[in-house]
Enzyme design. Sequence first.
Site, mmCIF file in Angstrom:
data_model
loop_
_atom_site.group_PDB
_atom_site.id
_atom_site.type_symbol
_atom_site.label_atom_id
_atom_site.label_comp_id
_atom_site.label_asym_id
_atom_site.label_seq_id
_atom_site.Cartn_x
_atom_site.Cartn_y
_atom_site.Cartn_z
ATOM 1 N N CYS A 169 0.802 -1.224 0.000
ATOM 2 C CA CYS A 169 0.000 0.000 0.000
ATOM 3 C C CYS A 169 0.831 1.269 0.000
ATOM 4 O O CYS A 169 0.510 2.225 -0.720
ATOM 5 C CB CYS A 169 -0.981 -0.014 1.169
ATOM 6 S SG CYS A 169 -0.247 0.138 2.815
ATOM 7 N N HIS A 173 -2.850 1.614 6.843
ATOM 8 C CA HIS A 173 -3.088 1.578 5.399
ATOM 9 C C HIS A 173 -2.775 2.967 4.860
ATOM 10 O O HIS A 173 -3.089 3.976 5.498
ATOM 11 C CB HIS A 173 -4.516 1.181 5.071
ATOM 12 C CG HIS A 173 -4.791 1.121 3.598
ATOM 13 N ND1 HIS A 173 -3.949 0.485 2.720
ATOM 14 C CD2 HIS A 173 -5.795 1.633 2.846
ATOM 15 C CE1 HIS A 173 -4.435 0.598 1.493
ATOM 16 N NE2 HIS A 173 -5.548 1.297 1.549
ATOM 17 N N ASP A 228 -7.080 6.017 -3.664
ATOM 18 C CA ASP A 228 -6.354 4.843 -3.175
ATOM 19 C C ASP A 228 -6.066 3.902 -4.336
ATOM 20 O O ASP A 228 -6.962 3.238 -4.846
ATOM 21 C CB ASP A 228 -7.183 4.126 -2.109
ATOM 22 C CG ASP A 228 -6.391 3.045 -1.386
ATOM 23 O OD1 ASP A 228 -5.273 2.729 -1.841
ATOM 24 O OD2 ASP A 228 -6.889 2.519 -0.376
ATOM 25 N N ASN A 271 -14.119 4.204 10.293
ATOM 26 C CA ASN A 271 -15.191 4.264 11.294
ATOM 27 C C ASN A 271 -15.796 2.931 11.701
ATOM 28 O O ASN A 271 -16.690 2.907 12.553
ATOM 29 C CB ASN A 271 -16.336 5.147 10.776
ATOM 30 C CG ASN A 271 -15.998 6.621 10.832
ATOM 31 O OD1 ASN A 271 -15.821 7.189 11.899
ATOM 32 N ND2 ASN A 271 -15.895 7.240 9.668
ATOM 33 N N ASP A 278 -16.905 -0.579 13.390
ATOM 34 C CA ASP A 278 -16.811 -1.151 14.737
ATOM 35 C C ASP A 278 -16.108 -2.508 14.655
ATOM 36 O O ASP A 278 -16.181 -3.192 13.630
ATOM 37 C CB ASP A 278 -18.204 -1.354 15.338
ATOM 38 C CG ASP A 278 -18.897 -0.030 15.625
ATOM 39 O OD1 ASP A 278 -18.207 1.001 15.689
ATOM 40 O OD2 ASP A 278 -20.138 -0.045 15.770
#
Length: 672
Positions: A269, A327, A350, A390, A392
């Site tokens: 990456c 990342h 990306d 974001n 969980d």
Amino acid sequence: MQQVDLEIGENLERHRTAGFSHAKALVVRRGAPFRVSLPMKARPFDARTDTLRVKVMLGPLYVTIPVTFSKRSPSSRWGAFMDPEGLDVSKPSVFIRAPASASVGRYTFKLLALDQDKPKFLFLGKFILLCNSWCRADSVYIPFEDQREEYIQNDSSLLFMGTATNVVCRPWSMDQFEPDVLEACLNVLNVSPQHQHDKRMDYLYRNNPVYISRVVSAMINCEDDRGVLKGNWSGDFSGGVHASTWTGSGDILRSWAQSGYRPVKYGQCWVYAAVMCTVMRVLGIPCRVVTNFNSAHDTNGNLVIEEFYSETGKKLKSTKDSIWNFHVWVECWMTRRDLGGDMDGWQVLDPTPQERSRGVYCCGPAPVKAIKERRVDLFYDVPFVYAEVNADVHTSVVSQGRVVSRGVDTERVGPLICTKAAGSPRMHNVTGDYKNIKSPFSTLSSSSESSTLRRGTDKMAAVLTLDKAPVAGAVIRFTLKVINRQRVAKMLKVHLNAQTKEYNSSPADTFWEDHSLVRLGPSEAKFMKQQILPGQYEDVVGDDLVNLAAVLEDVATHERVLAVEEFSVVTPELLIKIEEEDNVTLNQEQSAIVTFTNPFSQPVSGVLNVSGAGLLRGHANFRMFPLHPGGSGEQHITFVPSMTGTKMLQASLSLSNRSTVRGFKMVSVRRL
């Protein structure tokens, strides 16, 4: 036919493209005029009878422009003019201005002189047109000079890796002004499927940085096209170069172009992102490399990442969802007329091939503002990036095929998002641009007492804390705090497990473990000091990270609680000392000393690589002979700066069967 005088020095200075002085054509920026001169060999120019026209061509597209004696013309159209004051009739000058919305690319132009509508002479020229962040009318205009210098002109940067609580910086040479890099970046556009399918439409769309950035994002990886880099996360890098070995973009882009556009092996990456950053800076679009720590890869779009551990703390591979310790992507600055003015500014792109966007492995541009506001209805790929920062985390402990403990962590993903600060070799925290954060410190509290509720139940809890940032060659010391939240005594089994892991994958086998029993009185908390010796981790860690887990088991009820900490083991930096550091001068030979001290418990040897855009041409390699534990070695090097300004001299020492040790030194180069 004659060649015009492109007035190279003046135009490069005016257009802030002096770094491209070695290019095979004049390099200018749109929205600003450049001057060419016509050497009149047959006869002097006669302003009363001679008229001039300029025909500018980009592939099959062209425009014909009359040359006037007025500087005033619509900025949205091509213009050409002569300045009547001080006109040299033997070598008259013509100023050509591309509109701020012109397409990026390699142009040719013809300048035709007519005498009473009869052709008299013809001049030819070529130029490369780039976006212009200094021009207010350009869609990539950025209003701060320090940011233009950093995100367009700076040919070096820092990439941030490791973990949110133990950040490691890696020097990277952007190389945008190095030989053949400009041509390779233009060919990223020319080799793209869009260009090969319909050259005319591709040239037309190249006026828009949104279009350009999507093409480049797809072309940096080779999954759908003849792109630049082939990814590899297998651990087997035979047939190519280990992703950690690259130190700059120039070698990669040149290798791709010289091979006939075969993908370069291999990238991960940060390599993808850094190479894309170089291409975008070359094209004139402000760009910076950004790291998201604990980056979620949510394969089913439910904003939940599931992780599973054994009853002794070993992390299991049993889901397609994953969290990468870090990342790396890029942000580009542009207006978003397709979305409305409130989404202008930094956009996430990306090039790492993770998810398809409209059928192609690319991502973005996704407005950072849209991610923060959860505008998942907007172009492009906002939902995917939103999940990366974001999601969980649902963590389960599994025993004999069934889940015996569950936990939910709502703060682990995206606790720190950062980039290099403009004009300084420091980290700049941009987390608040992506998400609402409670306080400057709340995003880095995963190992603190505040995380206890997420690491336990109403009956018991566990908290893992590193005593200090682990350093290669030193004992790794950490503390496990076990807490009894009930008013009855407990006997607990304590399982500790350490595994190595690459930043983007599940851990490998266990390399260290400890199992014990501890008795806790009613409402008692105990601190259990632990350590992992260098001899227990040096042969397995290398550039990898460590996944450390603790599982508490209530002997009476078999209830279990899990605590996890992931960290990197930092290797000491190479020390670089510049002799006569305050007197580094353009085109004058300079000296430097690179020093390495062996921190490991065993002798090491390796190969030292030294490079620096604008300081060294190519790389200098040296063999470093075995050094005993604690021993130091020095290597003297010389370099001749070819560009003024602040440059980065970087060194990397690839140790046999060990991690790579790196260092860098910023060098200020002045004119005589």
